[in-house]
Design a protein around this motif. Structure first.
Motif, PDB file in Angstrom:
ATOM      1  N   GLU A  45       3.816  -1.748   3.206  1.00 56.28           N
ATOM      2  CA  GLU A  45       2.535  -2.453   3.280  1.00 56.28           C
ATOM      3  C   GLU A  45       1.507  -1.600   4.012  1.00 56.28           C
ATOM      4  O   GLU A  45       1.837  -0.863   4.928  1.00 56.28           O
ATOM      5  CB  GLU A  45       2.684  -3.764   4.063  1.00 56.28           C
ATOM      6  CG  GLU A  45       3.535  -4.800   3.412  1.00 56.28           C
ATOM      7  CD  GLU A  45       3.701  -6.050   4.284  1.00 56.28           C
ATOM      8  OE1 GLU A  45       3.092  -6.126   5.381  1.00 56.28           O
ATOM      9  OE2 GLU A  45       4.450  -6.932   3.868  1.00 56.28           O
ATOM     10  N   ASP A  46       0.256  -1.765   3.601  1.00 56.75           N
ATOM     11  CA  ASP A  46      -0.864  -1.206   4.334  1.00 56.75           C
ATOM     12  C   ASP A  46      -0.996  -2.024   5.626  1.00 56.75           C
ATOM     13  O   ASP A  46      -0.910  -3.255   5.591  1.00 56.75           O
ATOM     14  CB  ASP A  46      -2.129  -1.328   3.481  1.00 56.75           C
ATOM     15  CG  ASP A  46      -3.349  -0.708   4.120  1.00 56.75           C
ATOM     16  OD1 ASP A  46      -3.696  -1.099   5.263  1.00 56.75           O
ATOM     17  OD2 ASP A  46      -3.981   0.139   3.481  1.00 56.75           O
ATOM     18  N   ASP A  65      -4.063  -4.326   5.323  1.00 62.91           N
ATOM     19  CA  ASP A  65      -4.090  -5.217   4.167  1.00 62.91           C
ATOM     20  C   ASP A  65      -2.655  -5.490   3.710  1.00 62.91           C
ATOM     21  O   ASP A  65      -2.121  -4.756   2.879  1.00 62.91           O
ATOM     22  CB  ASP A  65      -4.902  -4.586   3.037  1.00 62.91           C
ATOM     23  CG  ASP A  65      -4.998  -5.472   1.812  1.00 62.91           C
ATOM     24  OD1 ASP A  65      -4.483  -6.619   1.838  1.00 62.91           O
ATOM     25  OD2 ASP A  65      -5.587  -5.017   0.807  1.00 62.91           O
ATOM     26  N   PRO A  66      -2.019  -6.541   4.236  1.00 65.65           N
ATOM     27  CA  PRO A  66      -0.626  -6.832   3.895  1.00 65.65           C
ATOM     28  C   PRO A  66      -0.392  -7.071   2.405  1.00 65.65           C
ATOM     29  O   PRO A  66       0.737  -6.959   1.929  1.00 65.65           O
ATOM     30  CB  PRO A  66      -0.306  -8.097   4.689  1.00 65.65           C
ATOM     31  CG  PRO A  66      -1.375  -8.234   5.699  1.00 65.65           C
ATOM     32  CD  PRO A  66      -2.566  -7.490   5.195  1.00 65.65           C
ATOM     33  N   GLN A  67      -1.454  -7.369   1.659  1.00 65.89           N
ATOM     34  CA  GLN A  67      -1.314  -7.584   0.214  1.00 65.89           C
ATOM     35  C   GLN A  67      -1.243  -6.267  -0.563  1.00 65.89           C
ATOM     36  O   GLN A  67      -0.851  -6.259  -1.721  1.00 65.89           O
ATOM     37  CB  GLN A  67      -2.490  -8.428  -0.307  1.00 65.89           C
ATOM     38  CG  GLN A  67      -2.637  -9.773   0.385  1.00 65.89           C
ATOM     39  CD  GLN A  67      -1.368 -10.605   0.328  1.00 65.89           C
ATOM     40  OE1 GLN A  67      -0.741 -10.732  -0.715  1.00 65.89           O
ATOM     41  NE2 GLN A  67      -0.968 -11.147   1.473  1.00 65.89           N
ATOM     42  N   ARG A  68      -1.617  -5.173   0.082  1.00 68.09           N
ATOM     43  CA  ARG A  68      -1.609  -3.863  -0.587  1.00 68.09           C
ATOM     44  C   ARG A  68      -0.288  -3.152  -0.326  1.00 68.09           C
ATOM     45  O   ARG A  68       0.104  -2.942   0.824  1.00 68.09           O
ATOM     46  CB  ARG A  68      -2.757  -3.001  -0.073  1.00 68.09           C
ATOM     47  CG  ARG A  68      -2.777  -1.630  -0.723  1.00 68.09           C
ATOM     48  CD  ARG A  68      -3.935  -0.790  -0.256  1.00 68.09           C
ATOM     49  NE  ARG A  68      -3.840   0.523  -0.880  1.00 68.09           N
ATOM     50  CZ  ARG A  68      -4.169   1.648  -0.277  1.00 68.09           C
ATOM     51  NH1 ARG A  68      -4.679   1.626   0.929  1.00 68.09           N
ATOM     52  NH2 ARG A  68      -4.030   2.793  -0.908  1.00 68.09           N
ATOM     53  N   THR A  69       0.383  -2.796  -1.399  1.00 68.68           N
ATOM     54  CA  THR A  69       1.636  -2.044  -1.308  1.00 68.68           C
ATOM     55  C   THR A  69       1.344  -0.580  -1.610  1.00 68.68           C
ATOM     56  O   THR A  69       0.673  -0.258  -2.586  1.00 68.68           O
ATOM     57  CB  THR A  69       2.674  -2.589  -2.317  1.00 68.68           C
ATOM     58  OG1 THR A  69       2.927  -3.962  -2.005  1.00 68.68           O
ATOM     59  CG2 THR A  69       3.974  -1.815  -2.243  1.00 68.68           C
TER      60      THR A  69
END
Length: 189
Positions: free
Chosen positions: A59-60, A63-67
């Motif tokens: 994860e970023d 931004d936890p939604q960005r892998t």
């Protein structure tokens, strides 16, 4: 008189038994201390040297939604991948140097926040500055396992082709940058 000789002879044997454990102890301590000086702890071997940076998924930090995957990092220019954590005092000591490297070197600087709390890491970077182009969040240390990380800080120099060319265990300071990292970086160009 014969009995007196035996008593005094057995006293010598008893004293010898006292010194044997002491001599063994001194030998073991000496062997241990000599072993500590044989290798520099910052030059621990890595099975990944001269091999591709491992495939991963992380994860970023921001931004936890960005892998982020390996292919998102490699290609184009060299990478300096720095494993760090807020709980690591040596990471704090090297942080200013990483900011200077980010400002003056043509290199992509990637941070791996290792076994840390996301909110602490985000606050820490807000307070002390963010030298990284990208920060990965490795809460469980799984990417660290893939990289053979012993702890923080550790730093990897990765070629534009994605090959690990150098590993540093410990802080990156001015001397390490000048004598170990920069010559390898210049050799890539």
């Amino acid at each position: 008189v014969k009995g007196a000789r035996r008593a005094s002879g057995s006293g010598c044997v008893n004293k010898a038994f006292f010194y044997i454990p002491l001599l063994v102890f001194v030998f073991v301590v000496g062997f241990f201390l000599a072993g500590l000086g044989l290798d520099n702890r910052n030059e621990l071997p890595s099975a990944l040297l001269d091999k591709p940076f491992p495939d991963f998924q992380a994860e970023d930090l921001f931004d936890p939604q960005r892998t982020v995957r390996r292919d998102d990092l490699v290609g184009g220019r060299p990478l300096l991948v720095n494993v760090w954590a807020t709980w690591c005092p040596t990471c704090a000591a090297e942080h200013e140097m990483l900011i200077r490297i980010g400002e003056r070197a043509h290199i992509k600087l990637v941070g791996i926040n290792y076994k840390d709390e996301r909110t602490k890491a985000v606050s820490w970077l807000a307070q002390f500055g963010n030298p990284y182009d990208l920060v990965l969040y490795d809460e469980q240390g799984l990417l660290g396992v893939e990289l053979g990380v012993y702890g923080a800080p550790e730093t990897f120099l990765v070629s534009p082709e994605g090959e690990i060319v150098y590993k540093r265990v410990g802080d990156v300071n001015e001397r390490i940058w000048r004598e170990e990292l920069l010559p390898r970086l210049l050799a890539m160009n």
